[in-house]
Design a protein around this motif. Structure first.
Motif, PDB file in Angstrom:
ATOM      1  N   LEU A 118      44.780  49.455  31.467  1.00 56.96           N
ATOM      2  CA  LEU A 118      44.381  49.762  30.091  1.00 56.96           C
ATOM      3  C   LEU A 118      45.302  49.057  29.091  1.00 56.96           C
ATOM      4  O   LEU A 118      44.851  48.509  28.092  1.00 56.96           O
ATOM      5  CB  LEU A 118      44.408  51.273  29.866  1.00 56.96           C
ATOM      6  CG  LEU A 118      44.098  51.751  28.439  1.00 56.96           C
ATOM      7  CD1 LEU A 118      42.701  51.301  28.014  1.00 56.96           C
ATOM      8  CD2 LEU A 118      44.245  53.262  28.332  1.00 56.96           C
ATOM      9  N   ASP A 119      46.597  49.075  29.373  1.00 53.64           N
ATOM     10  CA  ASP A 119      47.551  48.392  28.488  1.00 53.64           C
ATOM     11  C   ASP A 119      47.220  46.907  28.386  1.00 53.64           C
ATOM     12  O   ASP A 119      47.235  46.318  27.295  1.00 53.64           O
ATOM     13  CB  ASP A 119      48.975  48.555  29.021  1.00 53.64           C
ATOM     14  CG  ASP A 119      49.445  50.005  28.957  1.00 53.64           C
ATOM     15  OD1 ASP A 119      48.867  50.779  28.169  1.00 53.64           O
ATOM     16  OD2 ASP A 119      50.380  50.347  29.695  1.00 53.64           O
ATOM     17  N   ALA A 120      46.938  46.296  29.519  1.00 53.32           N
ATOM     18  CA  ALA A 120      46.622  44.866  29.528  1.00 53.32           C
ATOM     19  C   ALA A 120      45.325  44.586  28.779  1.00 53.32           C
ATOM     20  O   ALA A 120      45.207  43.594  28.051  1.00 53.32           O
ATOM     21  CB  ALA A 120      46.530  44.362  30.967  1.00 53.32           C
ATOM     22  N   ALA A 121      44.341  45.473  28.950  1.00 47.32           N
ATOM     23  CA  ALA A 121      43.065  45.288  28.250  1.00 47.32           C
ATOM     24  C   ALA A 121      43.246  45.396  26.745  1.00 47.32           C
ATOM     25  O   ALA A 121      42.670  44.614  25.976  1.00 47.32           O
ATOM     26  CB  ALA A 121      42.043  46.319  28.742  1.00 47.32           C
ATOM     27  N   MET A 122      44.044  46.345  26.291  1.00 47.04           N
ATOM     28  CA  MET A 122      44.303  46.496  24.860  1.00 47.04           C
ATOM     29  C   MET A 122      44.940  45.235  24.294  1.00 47.04           C
ATOM     30  O   MET A 122      44.559  44.753  23.215  1.00 47.04           O
ATOM     31  CB  MET A 122      45.219  47.699  24.620  1.00 47.04           C
ATOM     32  CG  MET A 122      44.586  49.039  24.922  1.00 47.04           C
ATOM     33  SD  MET A 122      45.765  50.413  24.733  1.00 47.04           S
ATOM     34  CE  MET A 122      46.091  50.323  22.971  1.00 47.04           C
ATOM     35  N   SER A 123      45.911  44.685  25.014  1.00 47.47           N
ATOM     36  CA  SER A 123      46.590  43.476  24.560  1.00 47.47           C
ATOM     37  C   SER A 123      45.635  42.293  24.485  1.00 47.47           C
ATOM     38  O   SER A 123      45.626  41.534  23.511  1.00 47.47           O
ATOM     39  CB  SER A 123      47.752  43.161  25.512  1.00 47.47           C
ATOM     40  OG  SER A 123      48.394  41.965  25.138  1.00 47.47           O
ATOM     41  N   LEU A 124      44.807  42.130  25.515  1.00 41.56           N
ATOM     42  CA  LEU A 124      43.868  41.004  25.542  1.00 41.56           C
ATOM     43  C   LEU A 124      42.811  41.149  24.456  1.00 41.56           C
ATOM     44  O   LEU A 124      42.504  40.179  23.741  1.00 41.56           O
ATOM     45  CB  LEU A 124      43.208  40.919  26.915  1.00 41.56           C
ATOM     46  CG  LEU A 124      42.137  39.832  27.088  1.00 41.56           C
ATOM     47  CD1 LEU A 124      42.694  38.453  26.748  1.00 41.56           C
ATOM     48  CD2 LEU A 124      41.569  39.860  28.502  1.00 41.56           C
ATOM     49  N   ILE A 125      42.245  42.349  24.296  1.00 41.74           N
ATOM     50  CA  ILE A 125      41.204  42.561  23.296  1.00 41.74           C
ATOM     51  C   ILE A 125      41.753  42.327  21.887  1.00 41.74           C
ATOM     52  O   ILE A 125      41.078  41.753  21.020  1.00 41.74           O
ATOM     53  CB  ILE A 125      40.617  43.976  23.412  1.00 41.74           C
ATOM     54  CG1 ILE A 125      39.802  44.104  24.705  1.00 41.74           C
ATOM     55  CG2 ILE A 125      39.746  44.302  22.214  1.00 41.74           C
ATOM     56  CD1 ILE A 125      38.617  43.160  24.769  1.00 41.74           C
ATOM     57  N   ALA A 126      42.978  42.747  21.646  1.00 41.67           N
ATOM     58  CA  ALA A 126      43.583  42.535  20.321  1.00 41.67           C
ATOM     59  C   ALA A 126      43.664  41.051  19.994  1.00 41.67           C
ATOM     60  O   ALA A 126      43.349  40.626  18.877  1.00 41.67           O
ATOM     61  CB  ALA A 126      44.975  43.165  20.274  1.00 41.67           C
ATOM     62  N   ARG A 127      44.067  40.255  20.965  1.00 43.49           N
ATOM     63  CA  ARG A 127      44.158  38.808  20.747  1.00 43.49           C
ATOM     64  C   ARG A 127      42.772  38.193  20.544  1.00 43.49           C
ATOM     65  O   ARG A 127      42.581  37.333  19.681  1.00 43.49           O
ATOM     66  CB  ARG A 127      44.861  38.150  21.928  1.00 43.49           C
ATOM     67  CG  ARG A 127      46.367  38.410  21.988  1.00 43.49           C
ATOM     68  CD  ARG A 127      46.947  37.964  23.318  1.00 43.49           C
ATOM     69  NE  ARG A 127      48.400  37.888  23.298  1.00 43.49           N
ATOM     70  CZ  ARG A 127      49.208  38.926  23.524  1.00 43.49           C
ATOM     71  NH1 ARG A 127      48.679  40.128  23.765  1.00 43.49           N
ATOM     72  NH2 ARG A 127      50.518  38.780  23.494  1.00 43.49           N
TER      73      ARG A 127
END
Length: 327
Positions: free
Chosen positions: A263-272
């Motif tokens: 989930l943390d990785a998905a949040m970071s990728l989606i933000a970018r």
């Protein structure tokens, strides 16, 4: 999401910094506040963030900051330097940082001593900086912008010499701040002509020199064309890298729910992705768009659950790792 929020929340944690220079400012104050050191470091981005930054520059002219400045009080000779962070500041390039910091030093005190040092260098070995040096470097920074965003041109240098590498130039453009000159690659009149010698122009009347010199106007026109091609390439490269990132992340998930580190990785990728392509992720292929928007919806649900928990319990401590699914 604003670029500065993206940078602070998601980019900074993965940022590496390489110290390149210290700017020491000494005043007449008797205590440690009279000696301040600005540590200037080059920001080293991940490949994806570097690509995203060039995408930002192509679309808006503003990329992720290339330089970090950390300020501390400096000890006197023979004393231990005590870290006293006053917060990090960010600048596009090293010359931008040097101009701003040195100008602040001269503005705040009547007669400061300003020295440029190698990181951890001895003050006595530093290059003494005067107000005229700041003025010359400020002029060089302004001149560099005439060739387009410095993120594409890789502006570097200090109070002695600045170097610019604009897209389309056969050689670097060098700016000698001590002599007040700009050395540029010359343009042959025809394809069969011998390559001419480099051209030297005045720093402080550069625009007038270009207007009076036909070959320089030709050179500037060619560089503008090359810059437009570079901007187009930056946009297309980010889209391609974004799609590759989405597919590799989807492969790594292998059907598992977005939870914990996933989930943390998905949040970071989606933000970018949203910062670069907008909330609808326009510009991606349909399959990549659908996959990423599913993740975005899952992230939104997780954020809503956290918000509901905070609202229902004032003493609730935020939990950053929540389990959600993409279905």
């Amino acid at each position: 999401m604003f670029t500065d929020r993206l940078f602070a929340t998601f980019v900074v944690p993965s940022l590496e910094r390489v110290p390149v220079a210290d700017l020491l400012i000494e005043t007449g104050a008797p205590d440690a506040t009279g000696r301040v050191v600005h540590r200037i470091s080059q920001n080293i981005f991940t490949a994806f963030d570097a690509c995203l930054s060039r995408h930002f520059v192509a679309l808006s002219g503003n990329g992720l900051p290339g330089v970090t400045v950390e300020t501390r009080a400096a000890a006197k000779a023979g004393e231990t330097i005590m870290p006293g962070e006053a917060g990090a500041r960010y600048f596009p390039t090293l010359p931008d940082a040097l101009v701003s910091l040195a100008a602040e030093g001269f503005d705040n005190e009547a007669d400061p001593t300003v020295r440029l040092l190698d990181p951890e260098g001895e003050p006595a070995t530093g290059r003494l900086i005067g107000a005229e040096d700041v003025h010359a470097l400020c002029q060089a920074v302004a001149l560099a912008r005439q060739f387009g965003p410095v993120e594409f041109s890789e502006l570097g240098g200090d109070f002695d010499m600045a170097v610019l590498s604009p897209p389309g130039a056969s050689e670097n453009i060098s700016i000698d701040l001590l002599r007040g000159t700009v050395t540029l690659p010359a343009v042959a009149e025809t394809a069969s002509d011998e390559a001419p010698a480099r051209v030297e122009a005045p720093l402080f009347s550069f625009a007038e020199f270009v207007q009076e010199n036909t070959s320089m106007r030709v050179l500037m026109a060619r560089l503008r064309q090359a810059l437009m091609r570079e901007k187009t390439r930056a946009v297309l490269e980010f889209r391609a890298m974004a799609e590759d990132r989405i597919r590799r992340f989807d492969q790594a998930l292998d059907g598992q729910p977005l939870e914990y580190h996933r989930l943390d990785a998905a949040m970071s990728l989606i933000a970018r992705l949203k910062a670069g392509l907008g909330d609808d992720l326009l510009g991606l292929s349909e399959d990549a768009q659908i996959i990423a928007l599913d993740w975005s919806a899952a992230v939104d649900r997780a954020e809503q659950r956290r918000s509901d928990l905070r609202a229902s319990s004032p003493a609730f401590a935020p939990i950053n790792r929540m389990r959600v699914t993409t279905t």
